[in-house]
Design a protein around this motif. Structure first.
Motif, PDB file in Angstrom:
ATOM      1  N   PRO A  73       7.190   2.508 -16.286  1.00  0.00           N
ATOM      2  CA  PRO A  73       5.849   2.579 -16.499  1.00  0.00           C
ATOM      3  C   PRO A  73       5.023   1.857 -15.160  1.00  0.00           C
ATOM      4  O   PRO A  73       5.642   0.857 -14.916  1.00  0.00           O
ATOM      5  N   GLU A  74       3.820   2.144 -15.103  1.00  0.00           N
ATOM      6  CA  GLU A  74       3.013   1.539 -14.010  1.00  0.00           C
ATOM      7  C   GLU A  74       2.859  -0.132 -14.185  1.00  0.00           C
ATOM      8  O   GLU A  74       3.000  -0.865 -13.300  1.00  0.00           O
ATOM      9  N   SER A  75       2.590  -0.247 -15.519  1.00  0.00           N
ATOM     10  CA  SER A  75       2.345  -1.792 -15.858  1.00  0.00           C
ATOM     11  C   SER A  75       3.479  -2.513 -15.553  1.00  0.00           C
ATOM     12  O   SER A  75       3.355  -3.760 -14.996  1.00  0.00           O
ATOM     13  N   VAL A  76       4.807  -1.988 -15.511  1.00  0.00           N
ATOM     14  CA  VAL A  76       5.885  -2.984 -15.493  1.00  0.00           C
ATOM     15  C   VAL A  76       6.314  -2.926 -13.830  1.00  0.00           C
ATOM     16  O   VAL A  76       6.540  -3.892 -13.543  1.00  0.00           O
ATOM     17  N   GLN A  78       3.859  -2.970 -11.601  1.00  0.00           N
ATOM     18  CA  GLN A  78       2.763  -3.979 -11.126  1.00  0.00           C
ATOM     19  C   GLN A  78       3.319  -5.313 -11.306  1.00  0.00           C
ATOM     20  O   GLN A  78       3.088  -6.166 -10.471  1.00  0.00           O
ATOM     21  N   ARG A  79       3.695  -5.743 -12.466  1.00  0.00           N
ATOM     22  CA  ARG A  79       4.042  -6.724 -12.925  1.00  0.00           C
ATOM     23  C   ARG A  79       5.416  -7.387 -11.916  1.00  0.00           C
ATOM     24  O   ARG A  79       5.135  -8.718 -11.627  1.00  0.00           O
TER      25      ARG A  79
END
Length: 101
Positions: A73-76, A78-79
């Protein structure tokens, strides 16, 4: 080396928790542990181990990202990028990925 250190720490902890020698012996052990922790050789070894851990983690990241690809996922993503950028910009991080400063 790591296994020896773990054994010594466990042995010391067991002795401290199991001893009935009293507060004086406890303070003596605590002082010895502090001296060991402040020893430059111990500090250098710990820093070397941490640096090797970061290198292995970086290699593992690349291997996993090559195999996983776009399925993360993009959120992971980015983190992970923000943590890597923060670490590369000189702010030391603890084990939880937060800055120590």
């Amino acid at each position: 080396m790591r296994y020896k250190l773990t054994f010594v720490v466990g042995l010391t902890l067991g002795y401290v928790l199991g001893t009935r020698a009293g507060r004086e012996r406890y303070e003596q052990l605590k002082k010895s542990a502090r001296q060991v922790a402040q020893n430059p050789t111990v500090r250098n070894t710990a820093e070397t181990a941490a640096q090797q851990g970061r290198q292995f983690a970086g290699k593992a990241y690349h291997v996993v990202s090559d195999k996983v690809g776009d399925r993360v996922p993009e959120s992971v993503t980015q983190r992970v990028r923000s943590l890597r950028d923060r670490n590369h910009n000189g702010a030391p991080e603890d084990d939880w990925g937060t800055s120590n400063t």
